[in-house]
Design a protein around this motif. Structure first.
Motif, PDB file in Angstrom:
ATOM      1  N   GLN A 376      42.193  18.149  28.573  1.00 35.15           N
ATOM      2  CA  GLN A 376      43.420  17.583  29.079  1.00 35.15           C
ATOM      3  C   GLN A 376      43.392  17.700  30.604  1.00 35.15           C
ATOM      4  OE1 GLN A 376      45.885  16.238  27.015  1.00 35.15           O
ATOM      5  NE2 GLN A 376      44.259  16.463  25.522  1.00 35.15           N
ATOM      6  N   ILE A 381      41.799  22.659  26.269  1.00 34.11           N
ATOM      7  CA  ILE A 381      43.072  23.143  25.750  1.00 34.11           C
ATOM      8  C   ILE A 381      42.897  24.559  25.202  1.00 34.11           C
ATOM      9  CG2 ILE A 381      44.902  22.707  24.085  1.00 34.11           C
ATOM     10  CD1 ILE A 381      43.977  19.811  24.013  1.00 34.11           C
ATOM     11  N   THR A 385      50.685  24.023  25.487  1.00 39.20           N
ATOM     12  CA  THR A 385      50.975  22.833  26.275  1.00 39.20           C
ATOM     13  C   THR A 385      51.955  21.973  25.486  1.00 39.20           C
ATOM     14  OG1 THR A 385      48.741  22.878  27.175  1.00 39.20           O
ATOM     15  CG2 THR A 385      49.965  20.822  27.411  1.00 39.20           C
ATOM     16  N   VAL A 431      46.678  24.472  19.685  1.00 37.32           N
ATOM     17  CA  VAL A 431      47.618  24.884  20.735  1.00 37.32           C
ATOM     18  C   VAL A 431      48.707  25.775  20.150  1.00 37.32           C
ATOM     19  CG1 VAL A 431      49.346  24.080  22.384  1.00 37.32           C
ATOM     20  CG2 VAL A 431      47.142  22.923  22.207  1.00 37.32           C
TER      21      VAL A 431
END
Length: 435
Positions: A376, A381, A385, A431
């Motif tokens: 990203q 990642i 986020t 994430v």
């Protein structure tokens, strides 16, 4: 003029209540798949108690072969996509006719009419599936992962390889055996053939019904399609003022895709957003009610691109670009883009109101040029986020012929499409699970 903005409705085209909507045309195809099979399970698995008859399989194979032949013919024809568009429109005899819903409250829970027997039968089946999941024991291994709960419409139900609990009609343009391939993709990504499936507290739930809009989705989840069993023993009270997310107490992750059928029924972007807001908040509120000591986590998807432009044209009347001349809209994409642009702020409101949560927006923004990229803005990642830009992994293709490889009807993924999309979902899960 952008789609659905400052438009009028043709006079005397008042929207009926859901109970007055015309009965859905029944697809006269294989009907032995209620209750629908679980993603990853073979149609011929005798443990399900529903064997697909030879005649039904042959008929489906014939339909799929016919659709494939038309698809190949279209790809060998004109380069501007017209032959593919014509083919899709030709095959829509097995899909739902247009029903205008633009005057309904998208946030007011209401089911489909009683005449929609397949919708109600599938809802009852999903409720039983949730009850069976709640009644089962959880796998509390040391390295456990949360249970995954997939919510949505036909694209979510498609993980089961079905539509309204049956094999989809020819308008889906799947090839022979596509349904089994999709279930295998699911099993390898999230089900019993995956690392997640082996470590999950409970097997995943796929709770999708084709054609769902926000108002009937909300009705579904408050009427039994929400799991209420605790999965971990001795859950401790959580501190909503803490900056540390209690990942070790996370029991479930909700994955929600909802809203495209609001636009497909002629609803404007603003009320569609209202319905999407209510749908997401309903899940979070139910979680807060039943699991006050457990953190919440959600993957909320932007509306996927759709290029079934002939359906946008057919909305007029009553939903027209120019009511006097009955000029129709030519695409859903302007409305989809308007909805998607508003979602980051919408989800910020959820994060503010539900402090003890991780809420990720999956976006089709194409920040990379390669399918399967894992970065990203140049950074891998690793941390929480709020927005994951998936690009091609959410079908953000400029080339319509490339989109056709993954979404042959330009609305629903095929097996290749689901495999591509699963990469985006996995990014979001990574994430959520980051410490």
């Amino acid at each position: 003029m952008p789609m659905f903005e400052n438009t009028k409705i043709v006079a005397n085209a008042a929207s009926p209540s859901p109970s007055a909507l015309p009965r859905r045309r029944r697809k006269q195809v294989v009907s032995l798949l209620l209750p629908p099979i679980t993603a990853g399970q073979s149609l011929n698995d005798s443990s399900s108690g529903f064997l697909l008859c030879a005649a039904g399989r042959l008929r489906y194979a014939a339909i799929a072969s016919f659709a494939l032949a038309l698809l190949l013919l279209a790809r060998s024809g004109t380069k501007n996509g017209k032959s593919h568009d014509d083919m899709m429109e030709t095959l829509t005899g097995s899909s739902r006719p247009f029903q205008y819903i633009g005057d309904l409250d998208p946030s007011e829970p209401q089911p489909w009419p009683e005449e929609e027997e397949d919708w109600h039968a599938l809802h009852e089946t999903l409720v039983k599936r949730v009850e069976e999941s709640d009644a089962s024991s959880s796998n509390q291994a040391n390295d456990y992962l949360p249970q995954l709960v997939f919510y949505g419409d036909s694209i979510t139900e498609g993980w089961n390889g079905t539509s309204f609990g049956n094999l989809p009609g020819q308008h889906r343009m799947w090839t022979t055996g596509e349904d089994e391939s999709i279930r295998d993709v699911f099993a390898n990504a999230f089900g019993d053939k995956s690392d997640w499936g082996e470590r999950a507290l409970k097997p995943p739930l796929v709770l999708g019904i084709s054609g769902s809009r926000t108002y009937d989705f909300i009705w579904r989840v408050v009427n039994g399609e929400f799991p209420i069993s605790p999965l971990l023993d001795n859950a401790e009270a959580i501190d909503n003022n803490s900056d540390v997310f209690p990942i070790e107490q996370l029991e479930r992750i909700y994955i929600l895709l909802m809203g495209t059928n609001n636009l497909g029924g002629g609803m404007l972007p603003e009320p569609t957003l209202k319905g999407m807001d209510a749908a997401g908040r309903t899940i979070l509120q139910l979680h807060e009610k039943h699991f006050p000591n457990t953190p919440a986590a959600m993957l909320f998807s932007e509306l996927l691109p759709r290029k079934d432009d002939f359906r946008a044209v057919k909305m007029c009347p009553p939903r027209c670009k120019n009511v006097e001349t009955l000029e129709p809209f030519q695409s859903f994409m302007p409305a989809i883009k308007k909805v998607n642009r508003a979602l980051p702020n919408l989800l910020d409101g959820w994060r503010e109101d539900f402090k003890n949560s991780r809420i990720i927006l999956l976006s089709a923004n194409n920040v990379t040029s390669e399918v399967g990229a894992s970065e990203q803005n140049g950074n891998t990642i690793h941390s929480y986020t709020p927005v994951i830009n998936c690009g091609h992994e959410m079908f953000a293709f400029d080339d319509i012929n490339e989109l056709d490889v993954y979404m042959p009807d330009r609305l629903h993924p095929n097996a290749k499409g689901y495999k591509l999309w699963s990469r985006c979902l996995k990014k979001g899960l990574d994430v959520i699970m980051s410490r």
